[in-house]
Design an enzyme around this catalytic site. Structure first.
Site, mmCIF file in Angstrom:
data_model
loop_
_atom_site.group_PDB
_atom_site.id
_atom_site.type_symbol
_atom_site.label_atom_id
_atom_site.label_comp_id
_atom_site.label_asym_id
_atom_site.label_seq_id
_atom_site.Cartn_x
_atom_site.Cartn_y
_atom_site.Cartn_z
ATOM 1 N N GLY A 28 26.409 -2.234 -0.330
ATOM 2 C CA GLY A 28 25.214 -2.977 0.195
ATOM 3 C C GLY A 28 23.753 -2.200 0.512
ATOM 4 N N ALA A 29 22.868 -2.806 1.215
ATOM 5 C CA ALA A 29 21.707 -2.182 1.236
ATOM 6 C C ALA A 29 21.058 -2.057 -0.012
ATOM 7 C CB ALA A 29 21.424 -0.840 1.667
ATOM 8 N N LEU A 30 21.158 -3.346 -0.782
ATOM 9 C CA LEU A 30 20.965 -3.314 -2.405
ATOM 10 C C LEU A 30 19.249 -3.115 -2.731
ATOM 11 C CD1 LEU A 30 23.062 -6.498 -3.040
ATOM 12 C CD2 LEU A 30 23.799 -4.231 -3.250
ATOM 13 N N HIS A 34 21.019 -1.147 -8.013
ATOM 14 C CA HIS A 34 22.306 -2.249 -7.847
ATOM 15 C C HIS A 34 21.977 -3.247 -8.923
ATOM 16 C CE1 HIS A 34 22.594 -0.231 -3.945
ATOM 17 N NE2 HIS A 34 23.886 -0.209 -4.278
ATOM 18 N N LYS A 146 24.477 7.707 -11.618
ATOM 19 C CA LYS A 146 23.956 8.392 -10.664
ATOM 20 C C LYS A 146 25.082 8.882 -10.043
ATOM 21 C CE LYS A 146 21.175 8.343 -6.506
ATOM 22 N NZ LYS A 146 22.314 8.436 -5.562
ATOM 23 N N SER A 182 18.283 5.099 -4.214
ATOM 24 C CA SER A 182 19.379 5.287 -3.419
ATOM 25 C C SER A 182 19.435 4.549 -2.224
ATOM 26 C CB SER A 182 19.879 6.727 -3.230
ATOM 27 O OG SER A 182 20.638 6.860 -2.013
ATOM 28 N N SER A 183 20.544 3.781 -1.411
ATOM 29 C CA SER A 183 20.254 3.204 -0.023
ATOM 30 C C SER A 183 19.932 4.415 0.790
ATOM 31 C CB SER A 183 21.644 2.839 -0.092
ATOM 32 O OG SER A 183 22.193 1.817 -0.905
ATOM 33 N N ARG A 184 20.334 5.601 0.440
ATOM 34 C CA ARG A 184 19.979 6.494 1.527
ATOM 35 C C ARG A 184 18.477 6.891 1.505
ATOM 36 N NH1 ARG A 184 25.839 8.360 0.494
ATOM 37 N NH2 ARG A 184 26.772 8.238 2.366
HETATM 38 P P1 AMP Z 1 26.403 2.343 -3.740
HETATM 39 O O1 AMP Z 1 26.275 1.010 -3.033
HETATM 40 O O2 AMP Z 1 25.628 3.448 -3.648
HETATM 41 O O3 AMP Z 1 28.009 2.744 -3.587
HETATM 42 O O4 AMP Z 1 26.626 2.087 -5.211
HETATM 43 C C1 AMP Z 1 27.140 0.993 -5.736
HETATM 44 C C2 AMP Z 1 26.899 0.925 -7.186
HETATM 45 O O5 AMP Z 1 25.487 1.370 -7.784
HETATM 46 C C3 AMP Z 1 27.451 2.627 -7.917
HETATM 47 O O6 AMP Z 1 28.308 2.279 -9.078
HETATM 48 C C4 AMP Z 1 26.223 3.520 -8.012
HETATM 49 O O7 AMP Z 1 26.460 4.529 -9.008
HETATM 50 C C5 AMP Z 1 25.408 2.557 -8.588
HETATM 51 N N1 AMP Z 1 24.109 2.750 -8.345
HETATM 52 C C6 AMP Z 1 23.371 3.494 -7.258
HETATM 53 N N2 AMP Z 1 22.211 3.880 -7.218
HETATM 54 C C7 AMP Z 1 21.885 3.656 -8.691
HETATM 55 C C8 AMP Z 1 20.572 3.838 -9.046
HETATM 56 N N3 AMP Z 1 19.602 4.216 -8.800
HETATM 57 N N4 AMP Z 1 20.529 3.149 -10.572
HETATM 58 C C9 AMP Z 1 21.674 2.828 -11.296
HETATM 59 N N5 AMP Z 1 22.919 2.632 -10.674
HETATM 60 C C10 AMP Z 1 23.035 2.953 -9.193
#
Ligand code: AMP
Length: 273
Positions: A28-30, A34, A146, A182-184
């Site tokens: 989440g926190a798309l 994403h 990433k 990044s969500s962070r």
């Molecule tokens: P997360 O919500 O952070 O667990 O990420 C979900 C998916 O989105 C994972 O497969 C991540 O590698 C991908 N993701 C996160 N940040 C990016 C980004 N900047 N570009 C492409 N994919 C991403």
């Protein structure tokens, strides 16, 4: 868009269909990163399933589980507008019971770099991804480069367990100034955000040195570390696609990775060469 909150609810929507299913697991926190995964899944499959689940088993004690950003309403809208057919949105009790069997990350590849900084993290990631893939049973699942080590371990898990799912690696989406989305990133103050650019600058330096003909990992890492100096660097690494350390960059089979803390926020980034 249908919202399913349990495995049985989700299967109820999918079982009658024999179409191709593209799956994008998220916490989440798309953001636009994403969205690029979702849009590609939309183009390549008949049905698109996105999951939003902040998986507690991949967070270590003291990490940011309780303050991980949660944006339910905005996330639902983004999914709907991106053409998602089914949003899987379980709570923890719909995903985990007591005293469960777990997947364990491999001894070497699971415990270097991210696995060394966050011991046990990949056991949690692999366990939840196994559950999600078994629930959704997708034709294709989309993961970001990433999280390179995560992508590599998930690909390996699907091979090792003979899971008939195509894992699709997706390019990292960045802000115009190079910062990987990044969500962070929401944790960063404006001055920290400036500091965070050092991660992508260091990776850019690595590619520049390679373009000038320098393939020596030790020299490239030293130059990257110089750029990263003010940050609390956890690792700079140059590995092949199997995550074995490389003395020399081999074009087509190299990943340059960096992990660093900017203030209290831990960021990772990498470039595939
Ligand atoms: P997360 O919500 O952070 O667990 O990420 C979900 C998916 O989105 C994972 O497969 C991540 O590698 C991908 N993701 C996160 N940040 C990016 C980004 N900047 N570009 C492409 N994919 C991403």
């Amino acid at each position: 868009m249908i919202i399913a909150r349990s495995a049985s609810e989700l299967r109820g929507f999918l079982d009658t269909k024999t179409l191709s299913v593209g799956f994008v697991p998220t916490m989440g926190a798309l953001h636009i990163g994403h969205r690029s995964l979702i849009e590609t899944a939309r183009k390549e499959n008949d049905i698109v399933v996105v999951s939003i689940f902040v998986n507690p088993t991949q967070f270590l004690a003291g990490e940011d589980l309780s303050k991980y950003p949660r944006r339910e309403e905005a996330d639902f809208k983004i999914c709907e507008l991106s053409g998602v057919d089914i949003l899987f949105y379980p709570d923890v009790s719909a995903m985990y019971g007591a005293d469960e069997v777990r997947i364990t990350a491999p001894d070497v590849r699971g415990f270097i770099l991210e696995g060394s900084s966050r011991p046990g993290h990949f056991d949690g990631v692999l366990t939840v991804v196994m559950k999600l893939l078994n629930i959704v049973r997708p034709s294709r699942a989309y993961f970001g480069k990433k999280d390179a080590q995560q992508l590599s371990l998930i690909t390996q898990m699907c091979e090792n367990f003979f899971m008939n799912i195509e894992i699709i690696p997706m390019e990292t989406v960045r802000e115009n100034d190079g910062l990987a989305l990044s969500s962070r990133n929401v944790y960063l103050s404006s001055s920290e955000r400036q500091e965070a650019l050092k991660l992508s600058s260091a990776l850019k330096r690595a590619t520049e040195m390679l373009m000038q003909g320098n393939t020596k990992s030790s020299e490239i890492k030293a130059s990257m570390e110089h750029i990263l100096v003010p940050l609390n660097v956890e690792y700079v690494a140059i590995v092949n696609r199997k995550f074995e350390a490389l003395d020399e960059i081999v074009i087509g089979n190299t990943i340059v990775l960096v992990a660093a803390r900017v203030g209290m926020t831990r960021l990772i980034d990498n470039v595939w060469l």
